[in-house]
Design a protein around this motif. Structure first.
Motif, PDB file in Angstrom:
ATOM      1  N   VAL A  50     -46.952   7.971 -12.476  1.00 45.09           N
ATOM      2  CA  VAL A  50     -44.636   9.194 -11.968  1.00 45.09           C
ATOM      3  C   VAL A  50     -45.321   8.763 -10.543  1.00 45.09           C
ATOM      4  N   ILE A  51     -43.485   8.613  -9.619  1.00 46.50           N
ATOM      5  CA  ILE A  51     -44.071   8.281  -8.349  1.00 46.50           C
ATOM      6  C   ILE A  51     -42.840   9.189  -8.674  1.00 46.50           C
ATOM      7  N   ILE A  52     -42.745  10.431  -7.611  1.00 45.56           N
ATOM      8  CA  ILE A  52     -41.735  11.220  -7.096  1.00 45.56           C
ATOM      9  C   ILE A  52     -40.873  10.613  -5.965  1.00 45.56           C
ATOM     10  N   GLY A  53     -39.302  10.618  -6.253  1.00 51.16           N
ATOM     11  CA  GLY A  53     -38.296   9.695  -4.999  1.00 51.16           C
ATOM     12  C   GLY A  53     -37.945   7.916  -5.316  1.00 51.16           C
ATOM     13  N   LYS A  54     -36.763   8.053  -4.851  1.00 51.34           N
ATOM     14  CA  LYS A  54     -36.286   6.499  -5.058  1.00 51.34           C
ATOM     15  C   LYS A  54     -35.965   5.614  -4.007  1.00 51.34           C
ATOM     16  N   GLY A  55     -36.716   6.851  -3.003  1.00 49.08           N
ATOM     17  CA  GLY A  55     -35.599   5.272  -1.243  1.00 49.08           C
ATOM     18  C   GLY A  55     -37.045   4.305  -1.447  1.00 49.08           C
ATOM     19  N   THR A 104     -45.836   2.798 -15.729  1.00 49.83           N
ATOM     20  CA  THR A 104     -44.604   3.442 -14.472  1.00 49.83           C
ATOM     21  C   THR A 104     -43.379   4.046 -14.440  1.00 49.83           C
ATOM     22  N   LEU A 105     -43.262   5.244 -14.388  1.00 50.05           N
ATOM     23  CA  LEU A 105     -42.351   6.363 -13.941  1.00 50.05           C
ATOM     24  C   LEU A 105     -41.998   6.938 -12.909  1.00 50.05           C
ATOM     25  N   LEU A 106     -40.610   6.119 -12.248  1.00 46.59           N
ATOM     26  CA  LEU A 106     -39.372   6.447 -11.146  1.00 46.59           C
ATOM     27  C   LEU A 106     -39.143   7.813 -11.550  1.00 46.59           C
ATOM     28  N   VAL A 107     -38.966   9.081 -10.762  1.00 49.59           N
ATOM     29  CA  VAL A 107     -38.899  10.052 -10.932  1.00 49.59           C
ATOM     30  C   VAL A 107     -37.377  10.748  -9.536  1.00 49.59           C
ATOM     31  N   ALA A 108     -36.280  10.958  -9.700  1.00 52.02           N
ATOM     32  CA  ALA A 108     -35.268  10.582  -8.501  1.00 52.02           C
ATOM     33  C   ALA A 108     -33.982  11.870  -8.694  1.00 52.02           C
ATOM     34  N   HIS A 109     -33.926  12.889  -8.298  1.00 49.68           N
ATOM     35  CA  HIS A 109     -33.047  13.710  -7.979  1.00 49.68           C
ATOM     36  C   HIS A 109     -31.303  12.919  -7.429  1.00 49.68           C
TER      37      HIS A 109
END
Length: 102
Positions: free
Chosen positions: A7-12, A29-34
């Motif tokens: 899991v990766i936090i942030g989609k910069g 893989t899961l990318l989590v971003a607000h």
């Protein structure tokens, strides 16, 4: 509950690049971003890998398209908690619990 390898936090740029490498390695893989942050507002980014000049929104769109093409998932939610578990990590959003190895 969602389960994944990574899991990766942030989609910069850093988060998207990390997701691309883990996906190419065969990891779920899961990318989590607000939100996308400053990247959406950047008018010009110069000398980013393979692009002499590109706008922030274009770079984000290109990266997200590559993540999707490689089978990655992007969850548009705010991370509200993270804890280490015996098998990895548990990440929390208001709507989801996500178990990840790393």
């Amino acid at each position: 509950m969602i389960s994944c390898d990574i899991v990766i936090i942030g989609k910069g740029p850093a988060g998207v690049s990390a997701a691309l490498y883990t996906l190419r390695s065969g990891l779920k893989t899961l990318l989590v971003a607000h939100a996308s942050g400053e990247l959406e507002r950047a008018e010009v980014i110069e000398n980013y890998y393979g692009h002499p000049s590109i706008s922030g929104p274009e770079l984000l769109e290109t990266g997200v398209a590559q993540v999707n093409r490689l089978g990655g998932k992007i969850l548009e939610q705010e991370v509200t908690g993270l804890e280490q578990t015996v098998g990895g990590y548990m990440l929390y959003t208001p709507q989801e619990q996500i178990a990840a190895k790393a």
